[in-house]
Design a protein around this motif. Structure first.
Motif, PDB file in Angstrom:
ATOM      1  N   GLY A   1      57.672  30.313  -8.076  1.00  0.00           N
ATOM      2  CA  GLY A   1      56.998  30.773  -9.106  1.00  0.00           C
ATOM      3  C   GLY A   1      55.844  31.461  -8.443  1.00  0.00           C
ATOM      4  O   GLY A   1      54.509  31.218  -9.260  1.00  0.00           O
ATOM      5  N   THR A   2      55.830  32.539  -8.041  1.00  0.00           N
ATOM      6  CA  THR A   2      54.839  33.016  -7.157  1.00  0.00           C
ATOM      7  C   THR A   2      53.672  33.695  -7.969  1.00  0.00           C
ATOM      8  O   THR A   2      52.447  34.061  -7.392  1.00  0.00           O
ATOM      9  CB  THR A   2      55.408  34.040  -5.934  1.00  0.00           C
ATOM     10  N   ARG A   3      54.074  33.954  -9.185  1.00  0.00           N
ATOM     11  CA  ARG A   3      52.915  34.607 -10.044  1.00  0.00           C
ATOM     12  C   ARG A   3      52.086  33.708 -10.840  1.00  0.00           C
ATOM     13  O   ARG A   3      51.215  34.036 -11.552  1.00  0.00           O
ATOM     14  CB  ARG A   3      53.732  35.398 -11.071  1.00  0.00           C
ATOM     15  N   LEU A   4      52.726  32.363 -10.652  1.00  0.00           N
ATOM     16  CA  LEU A   4      51.730  31.191 -11.478  1.00  0.00           C
ATOM     17  C   LEU A   4      50.364  31.420 -11.252  1.00  0.00           C
ATOM     18  O   LEU A   4      49.385  31.223 -12.316  1.00  0.00           O
ATOM     19  CB  LEU A   4      52.078  29.785 -11.213  1.00  0.00           C
ATOM     20  N   SER A   5      49.863  31.460 -10.006  1.00  0.00           N
ATOM     21  CA  SER A   5      48.404  31.612  -9.704  1.00  0.00           C
ATOM     22  C   SER A   5      48.024  32.703 -10.395  1.00  0.00           C
ATOM     23  O   SER A   5      46.686  32.634 -10.939  1.00  0.00           O
ATOM     24  CB  SER A   5      48.273  31.720  -8.143  1.00  0.00           C
ATOM     25  N   ASP A   6      48.350  33.883 -10.342  1.00  0.00           N
ATOM     26  CA  ASP A   6      47.858  35.173 -10.827  1.00  0.00           C
ATOM     27  C   ASP A   6      47.610  34.878 -12.604  1.00  0.00           C
ATOM     28  O   ASP A   6      46.794  35.464 -12.944  1.00  0.00           O
ATOM     29  CB  ASP A   6      48.781  36.335 -10.609  1.00  0.00           C
ATOM     30  N   VAL A   7      48.428  34.348 -13.067  1.00  0.00           N
ATOM     31  CA  VAL A   7      48.701  33.976 -14.447  1.00  0.00           C
ATOM     32  C   VAL A   7      47.164  33.255 -14.873  1.00  0.00           C
ATOM     33  O   VAL A   7      46.738  33.559 -15.790  1.00  0.00           O
ATOM     34  CB  VAL A   7      50.120  33.520 -14.869  1.00  0.00           C
ATOM     35  N   LEU A   8      47.503  32.141 -14.190  1.00  0.00           N
ATOM     36  CA  LEU A   8      46.174  31.139 -14.480  1.00  0.00           C
ATOM     37  C   LEU A   8      45.002  31.355 -13.931  1.00  0.00           C
ATOM     38  O   LEU A   8      43.995  31.080 -14.607  1.00  0.00           O
ATOM     39  CB  LEU A   8      46.642  29.697 -13.680  1.00  0.00           C
ATOM     40  N   LEU A   9      44.507  31.982 -12.926  1.00  0.00           N
ATOM     41  CA  LEU A   9      43.441  32.237 -12.310  1.00  0.00           C
ATOM     42  C   LEU A   9      43.136  33.637 -12.449  1.00  0.00           C
ATOM     43  O   LEU A   9      41.842  34.031 -12.078  1.00  0.00           O
ATOM     44  CB  LEU A   9      43.338  31.840 -10.718  1.00  0.00           C
ATOM     45  N   ARG A  10      44.083  34.492 -12.636  1.00  0.00           N
ATOM     46  CA  ARG A  10      43.800  35.906 -12.406  1.00  0.00           C
ATOM     47  C   ARG A  10      42.983  36.617 -11.260  1.00  0.00           C
ATOM     48  O   ARG A  10      41.999  37.312 -11.439  1.00  0.00           O
ATOM     49  CB  ARG A  10      43.046  36.556 -13.713  1.00  0.00           C
ATOM     50  N   ARG A  11      43.285  36.016 -10.062  1.00  0.00           N
ATOM     51  CA  ARG A  11      42.760  36.223  -8.560  1.00  0.00           C
ATOM     52  C   ARG A  11      41.242  35.865  -8.667  1.00  0.00           C
ATOM     53  O   ARG A  11      40.548  36.524  -7.787  1.00  0.00           O
ATOM     54  CB  ARG A  11      42.955  37.608  -8.251  1.00  0.00           C
ATOM     55  N   ASN A  12      40.971  34.880  -9.521  1.00  0.00           N
ATOM     56  CA  ASN A  12      39.535  34.114  -9.376  1.00  0.00           C
ATOM     57  C   ASN A  12      39.731  33.032  -8.545  1.00  0.00           C
ATOM     58  O   ASN A  12      40.592  32.144  -8.674  1.00  0.00           O
ATOM     59  CB  ASN A  12      39.021  33.897 -10.814  1.00  0.00           C
TER      60      ASN A  12
END
Length: 372
Positions: free
Chosen positions: A294-305
């Protein structure tokens, strides 16, 4: 297990969409919550929750992920000047601001008005904190909070040593010139050597814990290097390992929890920084699976913060401040401490770390998304 053939090693691109930011944040929060519960005097509450998060020790997770990412960064750009600049930009801007703010919190409590403050010791402490001796804690702080303003910073000293050693290991083992099979063998042998040293360090704690040489060994790279070296081993065999572990996080998470429960309750396996090597192997497999499931989970939750570094370096100064103003001992103090840590972490990322990282040369990973 046969990971690869005899062909010369060729660097493989690691997908830039992964969950490492989210995993590092979870690891930082594990450290922050554990330390806060103990130091704020509420260790007797939430026992099952604490026992659960103890299964996922933050420091070994950080060391493994650091080995994975830093080795890939060096392989993609081995110009030493740029490599050093990138590492400095990652550590020191946030570290310097954190130190200044931490010092300010001590001033704010009025603590320095109650003691004699030796100028030389103060200068020595400042130099240590802003160079590479972050584990040093002066005697004049022994009566403030828990007695150490930011005890978690010893890992920064260790991490800086890892940064220096990456080019050394690549040069000595000729990892970019020999066959993939040989480079794997050399790395694996090095992991085993430092794993043995780690076990000697752990088993000798009862006899030598108070000795100065033992304390200094604990803030050197030596006992922890096998955790870091596991990262390059995974990274350099990325495609093969991803076929085994990618997308299998749930199954590996359940298996790891079962192994951890059995190990802690019946086998006496260690956790925390002295995690059992068998559990560490299982932990690395689970972390890799988490990063590439689910490799987009981090970007969805943190928006690369990337808040992980801020959470790690700010949580103990916050805990000490809460104790110094007399608000420890309750669940409210825990919530206040973690909430303040998260707020400081976001501010550090937004106004210190992220601007500094924009000066990195040929970065492996861009912390920006459309619309941010």
């Amino acid at each position: 297990m046969h990971l690869c053939g005899g062909a010369r090693y060729t660097a493989i691109a690691v997908p830039k969409t992964n969950n490492f930011d989210l995993i590092r944040l979870a690891a930082a929060l594990q450290v922050a919550i554990t330390h806060s519960i103990v130091q704020l005097g509420i260790a007797g509450r939430g026992g099952r929750f604490v026992a659960f998060i103890d299964l996922f020790p933050g420091v070994p997770i950080f060391f493994f992920i650091s080995g994975f990412l830093i080795s890939k960064s060096f392989e993609m750009n081995s110009v030493l000047k740029e490599y050093a600049l990138n590492r400095i930009l990652r550590i020191y801007p946030g570290l310097i601001v954190c130190f200044v703010l931490s010092f300010a919190t001590v001033l704010l409590t009025g603590y320095f008005a109650t003691i004699r403050l030796p100028v030389f010791d103060l200068l020595l402490w400042i130099v240590a904190q802003l160079s590479f001796v972050q584990f040093y804690n002066p005697s004049f702080l022994r009566h403030y909070g828990v007695g150490v303003l930011n005890g978690s910073m010893w890992t920064i000293t260790v991490e800086l040593q890892f940064y220096v050693l990456v080019p050394v290991v690549y040069a000595l083992l000729r990892l970019r010139r020999v066959s993939k099979r040989l480079s794997n063998g050399l790395l694996f042998a090095l992991v085993l050597v430092f794993l043995l040293i780690n076990q000697l360090y752990v088993t000798d704690e009862g006899r030598y814990a108070g000795a100065l040489w033992y304390k200094l060994a604990g803030v050197s790279f030596v006992p922890w290097f096998y955790m870091f070296l596991a990262g390059p081993l995974y990274q350099r065999n990325f495609e093969v390992i991803r076929t085994w572990l990618g997308g299998r996080f749930v199954a590996l998470f359940i298996a790891y929890c079962v192994a951890g429960f059995i190990g802690s309750n019946w086998l006496g396996w260690g956790f925390g920084n002295t995690l059992s090597p068998l559990l560490f192997i299982a932990l690395t497999a689970m972390i890799f699976a988490a990063a590439f499931s689910g490799t987009r989970l981090s970007d969805v939750l943190l928006r690369r913060n990337d808040l992980s570094y801020g959470v790690y370096i700010y949580h103990m100064p916050v805990v000490n401040f809460v104790l110094a103003i007399g608000l420890g001992g309750s669940a409210t103090s825990l919530c206040m401490g973690i909430g303040s840590t998260l707020a400081l972490s976001y501010a550090s990322w937004r106004w210190v770390e992220k601007p500094a990282l924009s000066f990195k040369q040929h970065p492996l990973y861009q912390h920006s998304t459309a619309g941010t």
